[in-house]
Structures are given as C-alpha cells and as structure tokens.
Design a protein around this motif. Structure first.
Motif, mmCIF file in Angstrom:
data_model
loop_
_atom_site.group_PDB
_atom_site.id
_atom_site.type_symbol
_atom_site.label_atom_id
_atom_site.label_comp_id
_atom_site.label_asym_id
_atom_site.label_seq_id
_atom_site.Cartn_x
_atom_site.Cartn_y
_atom_site.Cartn_z
ATOM 1 N N GLU A 173 8.453 13.532 -16.648
ATOM 2 C CA GLU A 173 7.674 14.651 -16.109
ATOM 3 C C GLU A 173 7.461 14.529 -14.607
ATOM 4 O OE1 GLU A 173 4.159 14.499 -18.450
ATOM 5 O OE2 GLU A 173 5.173 15.171 -20.292
ATOM 6 N N GLY A 174 7.578 13.328 -14.071
ATOM 7 C CA GLY A 174 7.420 13.147 -12.635
ATOM 8 C C GLY A 174 7.159 11.712 -12.261
ATOM 9 N N HIS A 175 7.796 11.242 -11.186
ATOM 10 C CA HIS A 175 7.672 9.857 -10.752
ATOM 11 C C HIS A 175 7.859 9.774 -9.247
ATOM 12 C CE1 HIS A 175 11.854 10.692 -12.172
ATOM 13 N NE2 HIS A 175 12.116 10.260 -10.948
ATOM 14 N N LEU A 176 7.652 8.592 -8.690
ATOM 15 C CA LEU A 176 7.897 8.406 -7.265
ATOM 16 C C LEU A 176 9.375 8.668 -6.963
ATOM 17 C CD1 LEU A 176 5.079 7.007 -7.400
ATOM 18 C CD2 LEU A 176 5.953 5.356 -5.725
ATOM 19 N N PRO A 177 9.673 9.278 -5.838
ATOM 20 C CA PRO A 177 11.072 9.532 -5.492
ATOM 21 C C PRO A 177 11.892 8.244 -5.513
ATOM 22 C CG PRO A 177 9.613 10.731 -4.015
ATOM 23 C CD PRO A 177 8.740 9.834 -4.835
ATOM 24 N N SER A 207 0.830 -1.195 0.000
ATOM 25 C CA SER A 207 0.000 0.000 0.000
ATOM 26 C C SER A 207 0.870 1.253 0.000
ATOM 27 C CB SER A 207 -0.910 0.012 1.229
ATOM 28 O OG SER A 207 -0.147 0.227 2.411
ATOM 29 N N VAL A 208 0.246 2.379 -0.299
ATOM 30 C CA VAL A 208 0.973 3.658 -0.264
ATOM 31 C C VAL A 208 1.567 3.874 1.118
ATOM 32 C CG1 VAL A 208 0.662 6.165 -0.302
ATOM 33 C CG2 VAL A 208 -0.316 4.756 -2.129
ATOM 34 N N SER A 266 -2.656 11.080 -4.710
ATOM 35 C CA SER A 266 -3.848 11.536 -3.984
ATOM 36 C C SER A 266 -3.661 11.495 -2.480
ATOM 37 C CB SER A 266 -5.057 10.683 -4.384
ATOM 38 O OG SER A 266 -4.891 9.336 -3.984
ATOM 39 N N SER A 267 -2.648 10.760 -2.012
ATOM 40 C CA SER A 267 -2.324 10.723 -0.585
ATOM 41 C C SER A 267 -1.403 11.868 -0.182
ATOM 42 C CB SER A 267 -1.674 9.387 -0.224
ATOM 43 O OG SER A 267 -2.551 8.311 -0.454
ATOM 44 N N GLY A 268 -1.095 12.718 -1.139
ATOM 45 C CA GLY A 268 -0.243 13.866 -0.843
ATOM 46 C C GLY A 268 1.231 13.550 -0.799
ATOM 47 N N LYS A 269 1.617 12.384 -1.320
ATOM 48 C CA LYS A 269 3.021 12.004 -1.310
ATOM 49 C C LYS A 269 3.756 12.717 -2.450
ATOM 50 C CE LYS A 269 2.657 9.041 2.091
ATOM 51 N NZ LYS A 269 1.282 9.360 2.505
ATOM 52 N N PRO A 270 5.054 12.923 -2.292
ATOM 53 C CA PRO A 270 5.806 13.725 -3.259
ATOM 54 C C PRO A 270 6.042 13.022 -4.598
ATOM 55 C CG PRO A 270 7.285 12.814 -1.602
ATOM 56 C CD PRO A 270 5.894 12.503 -1.151
ATOM 57 N N ILE A 271 6.163 13.833 -5.634
ATOM 58 C CA ILE A 271 6.535 13.394 -6.970
ATOM 59 C C ILE A 271 7.872 14.049 -7.301
ATOM 60 C CG2 ILE A 271 5.922 13.399 -9.415
ATOM 61 C CD1 ILE A 271 4.137 11.620 -7.757
ATOM 62 N N ASP A 272 8.753 13.313 -7.956
ATOM 63 C CA ASP A 272 10.117 13.776 -8.198
ATOM 64 C C ASP A 272 10.434 13.718 -9.687
ATOM 65 O OD1 ASP A 272 12.659 14.653 -7.662
ATOM 66 O OD2 ASP A 272 13.270 12.898 -6.501
ATOM 67 N N ASP A 317 -0.283 -0.862 -4.708
ATOM 68 C CA ASP A 317 -1.736 -0.936 -4.837
ATOM 69 C C ASP A 317 -2.304 0.463 -5.086
ATOM 70 O OD1 ASP A 317 -4.139 -2.216 -4.916
ATOM 71 O OD2 ASP A 317 -4.337 -2.486 -2.751
ATOM 72 N N GLY A 318 -3.019 0.608 -6.188
ATOM 73 C CA GLY A 318 -3.566 1.917 -6.552
ATOM 74 C C GLY A 318 -2.640 2.735 -7.419
ATOM 75 N N GLY A 319 -1.378 2.328 -7.512
ATOM 76 C CA GLY A 319 -0.436 2.964 -8.416
ATOM 77 C C GLY A 319 -0.140 4.423 -8.136
ATOM 78 N N LEU A 320 0.265 5.099 -9.185
ATOM 79 C CA LEU A 320 0.663 6.502 -9.073
ATOM 80 C C LEU A 320 -0.483 7.368 -8.551
ATOM 81 C CD1 LEU A 320 2.911 8.618 -9.675
ATOM 82 C CD2 LEU A 320 1.838 8.913 -11.908
ATOM 83 N N GLN A 321 -1.704 7.062 -8.967
ATOM 84 C CA GLN A 321 -2.843 7.881 -8.534
ATOM 85 C C GLN A 321 -3.016 7.826 -7.021
ATOM 86 O OE1 GLN A 321 -2.807 5.676 -11.032
ATOM 87 N NE2 GLN A 321 -4.259 6.203 -12.670
ATOM 88 N N ALA A 322 -2.898 6.626 -6.434
ATOM 89 C CA ALA A 322 -3.057 6.486 -4.992
ATOM 90 C C ALA A 322 -1.936 7.224 -4.259
ATOM 91 C CB ALA A 322 -3.074 5.009 -4.607
ATOM 92 N N TRP A 323 -0.735 7.143 -4.802
ATOM 93 C CA TRP A 323 0.404 7.842 -4.200
ATOM 94 C C TRP A 323 0.178 9.349 -4.207
ATOM 95 C CZ3 TRP A 323 4.771 6.365 -1.626
ATOM 96 C CH2 TRP A 323 5.792 7.306 -1.510
#
Length: 283
Positions: free
Chosen positions: A43-47, A10-11, A130-136, A122-128
């Motif tokens: 353009e942006g991904h998980l850190p 999970s996120v 939408s939870s307010g987690k950073p994009i890098d 689970d939920g992929g980039l959208q879940a990450w």
C-alpha cells in the motif's frame, strides 16, 4: 568517503545522505496477523524500499523446541541479502512502524553476519511521513551482488550457556518483554508464563521517547548503566519472548556507547519449551 551509519539514522540524515547504492528495507510485521506487513508495504513504503518478512526471511524453521523466531541460517540470509543488492560496502537502513521493534532484528542479524553498515530509521515510517517525505508503491528491481557472511559467533549465547550461568554474578540477563509478561501475567504468546530466574526487566518500549524516537544517548547510557550497576556491557545477555525485541535493547545500548552485550536468540519461547529448565514468576 561518507561515514557509515551503524545504529540509528534520522529522517533528515536519510533524506540528505541516501544514494542509489543504499538499500532500505521495510520490516513491518504484526504478530497477530503475519501477512499485515506485506499488505502495508504494497500500500505504500519509503521510496526504493524492499520488504523483508520477520518469519519468512529473518527467522529460521521452528522445531517446537527452538523458540518462535529462531535465527535464520546465516548462509541463506546472506544469499537473500545479496539477491537484494546488499554487498560488502552497502549502507543498509531498516524501518518499521513499531518504534524499531522489528527493524532492530535486521540490524542485529546484519551485524551477526559481519556487516556493520546498518542502521534503524529513528521514528520509523511515522517520522518519515510526518516530515512530509514521499511514500511510494513502486517495487524496486535491485541488481544482485555477492554478500559473504563473516559470522560473529561471540554475539549470541544459547540456552545451555544461560542455564550454566544462572548464578554467575558476571552474567546479567535483561528481558525486553512487557512487565506483566515478565511477571508471568497475561501470557498469550507462549504456553508458559514467567521469566528466567535472575533476569531483570527492561521493557523495550522504555528506549523510546514520547515521539516514538529513541531517547538521547546520554539518557539511555544512564538508564542502562543503572541496570548494569556500572558494570561492563559485555556481561549482559539480552532476551525477550522470541529474540526479536531483545535486539531493540541491544540497539539502544549500542547507540548509548554500551557495546558488547549478547543475544539469547531462543529467548523465553525456547527456554519454557523444556520443562526441566527453571522458571521464576513475579517481579
């Protein structure tokens, strides 16, 4: 030692548990625009995430007879993963923005190479996001290590196996494509419409709930249990159009505790390339 994640993460679990030794892979892809995933990653991904391309990294060369996304050479894939810092004990997390449609392919491939410490976000980039987690946008520079494939040969079957077991009640073929394509309607990806005779349909998107996350394990177990009719998951052969979304069904089954199903990697795109193989249409 931390318990490994082997199906889904999970996120919250990723945010709280990930360490610098984990390897996160962005697997975004679009069948209609193969370069879209790379552009989106830039353009942006998980850190800390690195990019793996479905066609360049997670598939092998096409011959015209082996399907649209044949399996990669296991030694080449192992070398690629090692160059990106994946070693024997590395926890790997794969994600995309399509409900795990492409991330599940990397999940299956790593298990095929004998590496079980791999999970899909689970939920992929959208879940990450939408939870307010950073994009890098930073591109990581991993330290290469040695990754040695320990191939699990019993995880897949080939076209000859499927052909020789079409009338075997102990083999159940589950097709992950959309219902209309399964019926032979609206086929735009492959030259022939239809499905393998005797196959049943389980659209991979039915594994997800309204939020885009995987359904609870108990519900997945109930739904797949009805398809298998209480039988052993080992009799299931998962297929789709090209061996990609079938992995989503395999992941859902594994998350539900139904392990042992196998992949027909060539899937419909390989099957229909030989006019001698039988084809069925309709429900």
């Amino acid at each position: 030692m931390q318990k490994p994640f082997t199906c889904l993460v999970s996120v919250q679990e990723l945010a709280e548990s990930a360490t610098s030794s984990w390897r996160i892979f962005d697997c975004r892809f679009r069948l209609a625009d193969p370069a879209a995933g790379k552009r989106a990653y830039a353009e942006g991904h998980l850190p800390g995430a690195m990019f793996l391309d479905l066609e360049e990294d997670l598939s092998g060369p096409r011959s015209g007879l082996n399907g649209r996304h044949p399996l990669p050479d296991p030694q080449h894939l192992a070398a690629k993963l090692g160059s990106l810092g994946v070693g024997p004990g590395t926890q790997v997390v794969a994600y995309d923005d399509m409900g795990g449609m492409f991330a599940a392919r990397l999940w299956w491939l790593l298990r095929w190479l004998g590496h079980t410490r791999v999970a899909v976000l689970d939920g992929g980039l959208q879940a990450w996001a939408s939870s307010g987690k950073p994009i890098d946008t930073a591109i990581p520079e991993p330290v290469a290590c040695h990754f040695e494939a320990q191939l699990q040969r019993d995880m897949k079957v080939n076209a000859d196996y499927v052909l020789s077991h079409l009338d075997d009640p102990e083999v159940l073929i589950i097709d992950a494509r959309a219902p209309d394509r399964f019926r032979g309607e609206n086929e735009t990806l492959d030259p022939v419409g239809g499905h393998i005779p005797g196959a049943i349909n389980r659209f991979f998107q039915d594994n997800l709930d309204a939020s885009g996350c995987f359904k609870q394990a108990a519900l997945l177990q109930e739904e797949f249990g009805k398809l298998i009719k209480g039988g052993d998951a080992h009799k299931v052969v998962a297929q789709c159009g090209s061996g990609v979304t079938a992995c989503h069904n395999l992941l859902a089954m594994e998350a539900a505790g139904l392990d042992g199903a196998r992949l027909y990697a060539g899937s419909w795109s390989e099957w229909c390339a030989d006019p001698a193989r039988p084809i069925a249409t309709g429900p």
